[in-house]
Design a protein around this motif. Structure first.
Motif, PDB file in Angstrom:
ATOM      1  N   PHE A 249       7.463  -6.886  40.353  1.00 46.10           N
ATOM      2  CA  PHE A 249       8.948  -6.523  39.047  1.00 46.10           C
ATOM      3  C   PHE A 249      10.011  -5.256  39.626  1.00 46.10           C
ATOM      4  CE2 PHE A 249      11.048  -4.307  35.725  1.00 46.10           C
ATOM      5  CZ  PHE A 249      11.732  -5.781  35.144  1.00 46.10           C
ATOM      6  N   HIS A 250       9.570  -4.956  40.419  1.00 49.40           N
ATOM      7  CA  HIS A 250      10.466  -3.478  40.675  1.00 49.40           C
ATOM      8  C   HIS A 250      11.393  -3.390  42.405  1.00 49.40           C
ATOM      9  CE1 HIS A 250      10.653  -1.004  37.182  1.00 49.40           C
ATOM     10  NE2 HIS A 250       8.702  -0.709  37.130  1.00 49.40           N
ATOM     11  N   ALA A 251      10.405  -4.388  42.964  1.00 49.57           N
ATOM     12  CA  ALA A 251      10.816  -4.538  44.206  1.00 49.57           C
ATOM     13  C   ALA A 251      11.031  -6.386  44.824  1.00 49.57           C
ATOM     14  CB  ALA A 251      10.057  -4.283  45.329  1.00 49.57           C
ATOM     15  N   ASP A 252      11.225  -6.614  43.403  1.00 51.18           N
ATOM     16  CA  ASP A 252      11.511  -8.324  43.672  1.00 51.18           C
ATOM     17  C   ASP A 252      10.136  -9.200  45.081  1.00 51.18           C
ATOM     18  OD1 ASP A 252      12.707 -10.986  42.672  1.00 51.18           O
ATOM     19  OD2 ASP A 252      14.056 -10.987  44.225  1.00 51.18           O
ATOM     20  N   LEU A 253       9.337  -9.280  44.393  1.00 50.17           N
ATOM     21  CA  LEU A 253       8.122  -9.274  45.492  1.00 50.17           C
ATOM     22  C   LEU A 253       7.217 -10.666  44.541  1.00 50.17           C
ATOM     23  CD1 LEU A 253       6.978  -6.405  47.134  1.00 50.17           C
ATOM     24  CD2 LEU A 253       8.679  -7.892  48.120  1.00 50.17           C
ATOM     25  N   PRO A 254       6.577 -11.492  45.352  1.00 53.80           N
ATOM     26  CA  PRO A 254       5.770 -12.158  44.551  1.00 53.80           C
ATOM     27  C   PRO A 254       5.081 -11.653  43.814  1.00 53.80           C
ATOM     28  CG  PRO A 254       6.385 -12.906  47.268  1.00 53.80           C
ATOM     29  CD  PRO A 254       6.985 -11.971  46.802  1.00 53.80           C
ATOM     30  N   SER A 255       4.388 -11.704  43.250  1.00 52.90           N
ATOM     31  CA  SER A 255       3.879 -11.671  42.196  1.00 52.90           C
ATOM     32  C   SER A 255       2.375 -11.245  42.329  1.00 52.90           C
ATOM     33  CB  SER A 255       3.128 -11.254  40.290  1.00 52.90           C
ATOM     34  OG  SER A 255       3.589 -12.575  40.785  1.00 52.90           O
TER      35      SER A 255
END
Length: 290
Positions: A249-255
């Motif tokens: 969420f915070h780093a905009d990365l694949p979950s």
């Protein structure tokens, strides 16, 4: 609300999709982590990896027939996983080939076949979704599936716990008391397949095995008690899900990859710092040599 509390809990308080993803991660931890501990104990780690890819052709056929239909993909995945498990076991018993080699061969064939099937009608986005999943896109139907699989897995696991361990440690004793342990072995393999199919909805084919095997590998460096290992593996898997979702969420990365990376980090920390990890092992060797 302080900045730290907002950082740690804000995404789950503000967004329903984050809450669903967290519940999905906890459900996967409850169902998959105990299975992973037993796979490690029985030296069947490769089986979990193989099955995570073996379900892909069935899921691909379900996708071709009905699109991203949860029942179609799940049923196809279960059937494909069971077919590969039976085929690899039959090849091992009919030839002198080792079981790990049979599973490796069949899962590579299954992986290639699944990607090819999806590519015939799907786009590159569809392929990526099938391979890596999207836990942030989990809906209520998928949550019900994961929760149901986790509940059934825990109940069945508790029912076959003792004979399954006896079959792993002393199959001759189990044979003398209850007959062959083959039934319990196949029930356990079924649990592996259905848990991987449930994880497939959130983490995709390539990542589904992550929450099953990495926490199980980590706990072996902390305890030699099986009961403690199961509980600790569940905690590590659930915490990895929580931390991975926050990072995503915070780093905009694949979950999915973020969750598995945290589980991998827990394994690496355990490998180095654990009670049976590298540092204490090295210190004990120095003490004995002194």
């Amino acid at each position: 609300m302080s900045a730290a509390v907002e950082f740690l809990f804000g995404p789950f308080a503000d967004f329903a999709f984050m809450r669903r993803a967290l519940v999905a991660s906890i459900a996967l931890a409850l169902g998959s982590a105990p299975i992973g501990v037993v796979l490690m104990l029985r030296r069947m780690s490769l089986f979990g990896e193989a099955m995570s890819h073996a379900i892909l052709p069935g899921a691909a056929i379900g996708f071709l027939v009905a699109g991203f239909s949860l029942p179609a993909i799940s049923i196809g995945g279960v059937i494909a996983g069971l077919v590969v498990a039976i085929a690899a076991g039959a090849a091992t018993r009919a030839t002198d080939q080792r079981e790990d080699a049979s599973f490796a061969a069949f899962y590579l064939i299954a992986l290639a076949l699944g990607v090819t099937l999806i590519s015939t009608r799907g786009s590159a986005v569809d392929v990526m979704h099938i391979l890596f999943g999207s836990v942030l896109a989990v809906n209520e139907d998928a949550l019900l599936l994961m929760g149901g699989v986790a509940s059934i897995s825990l109940l069945v696991f508790a029912a076959i716990y003792r004979p399954l361990l006896a079959d792993g440690f002393d199959p001759d004793f189990l044979r003398s008391v209850q007959g062959s342990g083959l039934l319990y072995h196949f029930i356990f393999l079924g649990l592996v397949v259905v848990n991987l199919v449930a994880a497939f909805q959130a983490l995709g084919s390539l990542m589904a095995v992550g929450l099953m095997m990495l926490p199980a590998a980590a706990v072996r460096h902390w305890t030699q008690s099986l009961v403690a290992a199961v509980g600790l593996a569940i905690l590590i898997a659930a915490f990895s899900g929580y931390c991975g979702l926050l990072l995503s969420f915070h780093a905009d990365l694949p979950s999915g990859p973020a969750i598995v990376l945290f589980a991998g980090g827990a394994y690496l920390v355990s490998l180095v710092l654990g009670k049976y990890g590298l540092i204490l092992h090295w210190q004990r060797r120095r003490h004995l040599e002194a």
